[in-house]
Design a protein around this motif. Structure first.
Motif, mmCIF file in Angstrom:
data_model
loop_
_atom_site.group_PDB
_atom_site.id
_atom_site.type_symbol
_atom_site.label_atom_id
_atom_site.label_comp_id
_atom_site.label_asym_id
_atom_site.label_seq_id
_atom_site.Cartn_x
_atom_site.Cartn_y
_atom_site.Cartn_z
ATOM 1 N N VAL A 219 -60.585 -35.262 -8.806
ATOM 2 C CA VAL A 219 -60.246 -34.805 -7.457
ATOM 3 C C VAL A 219 -60.485 -35.956 -6.471
ATOM 4 N N PRO A 220 -59.446 -36.442 -5.805
ATOM 5 C CA PRO A 220 -59.644 -37.521 -4.841
ATOM 6 C C PRO A 220 -60.463 -37.059 -3.643
ATOM 7 N N THR A 221 -61.237 -37.985 -3.093
ATOM 8 C CA THR A 221 -62.106 -37.670 -1.962
ATOM 9 C C THR A 221 -61.916 -38.701 -0.870
ATOM 10 N N ALA A 222 -62.243 -38.300 0.352
ATOM 11 C CA ALA A 222 -62.155 -39.216 1.488
ATOM 12 C C ALA A 222 -63.200 -38.845 2.526
ATOM 13 N N VAL A 223 -63.716 -39.867 3.197
ATOM 14 C CA VAL A 223 -64.437 -39.666 4.449
ATOM 15 C C VAL A 223 -63.381 -39.655 5.541
ATOM 16 N N VAL A 224 -63.416 -38.648 6.399
ATOM 17 C CA VAL A 224 -62.480 -38.580 7.522
ATOM 18 C C VAL A 224 -63.320 -38.367 8.776
#
Length: 216
Positions: A101-106
């Protein structure tokens, strides 16, 4: 769900505990001394856009340059010395990575501030993307722009992204972007409106369990 987008302030690190007090006790009385501004109005906004908002809505008593200097100095001390990482963050990110599952800080914070957090807590390479509101020429939260941009960056439709947010503006922005919103309840924000969220969690363990259940 096919991606998880994490807000930084108030979610990954407990900086909102400090920012809310700083804004309520120092910034707002200094910038708009003749006004009684609720800190919830500006929570979740990029700090430069907070000034723009106050200038447009109330009339400011200090210069933009002085404001930016004071806010930036507070940020460096906060992120490099004072905040704590969300309990279980490394484990959660590892499990999401194992699931593909790709993750990001936004974040509404500038890249430099995000970088201080990433370096201090050994998060380098833990996220697939690190996204700041500074990356786009668009409106800040509660507008949905930054989450729509983030969904494009991770290559997943917004409706298939889980967003973890804590502030009222952030929750609204994520909901307006048509994501699945997990609201992380923290004491700093008090009794804000979280009705736009799909789920509300009260602890790091509940946050982790809810996110993993949504992506299962």
């Amino acid at each position: 769900m096919n991606a998880v987008l994490f807000d930084m302030d108030g979610v990954l690190v407990n900086s909102e505990d400090y920012w809310v007090e700083f804004e309520r006790e120092e910034i707002l009385p200094w910038v708009v001394p003749d006004q009684d501004v609720d800190v919830a109005e500006v929570s979740g906004m990029n700090f430069r856009e907070i000034y723009d908002y106050l200038e447009a809505e109330y009339e400011t008593a200090v210069s933009r340059e002085a404001y930016v200097e004071r806010f930036s100095a507070a940020a460096e001390e906060l992120y490099t010395e004072r905040v704590d990482l969300l309990d279980g963050a490394h484990d959660l990110l590892e499990r999401l990575d194992d699931e593909g599952v790709p993750t990001a800080v936004v974040s509404s914070s500038p890249h430099q501030w995000i970088g201080w957090v990433v370096e201090r807590f050994d998060l380098e390479g833990e996220f697939d993307h690190v996204i700041s509101a500074d990356d786009i020429d668009a409106a800040s939260k509660p507008e949905p722009d930054v989450f729509e941009y983030a969904a494009d960056e991770v290559g997943v439709p917004a409706a298939e992204c889980v967003v973890v947010e804590d502030s009222e503006n952030g929750i609204e922005a994520a909901a307006r972007a048509d994501t699945v919103v997990v609201a992380y309840r923290i004491d700093a924000h008090g009794d804000i409106d979280r009705s736009a969220a799909d789920a509300v969690v009260d602890s790091p363990a509940e946050l982790q369990g809810t996110v993993l259940e949504l992506v299962a």
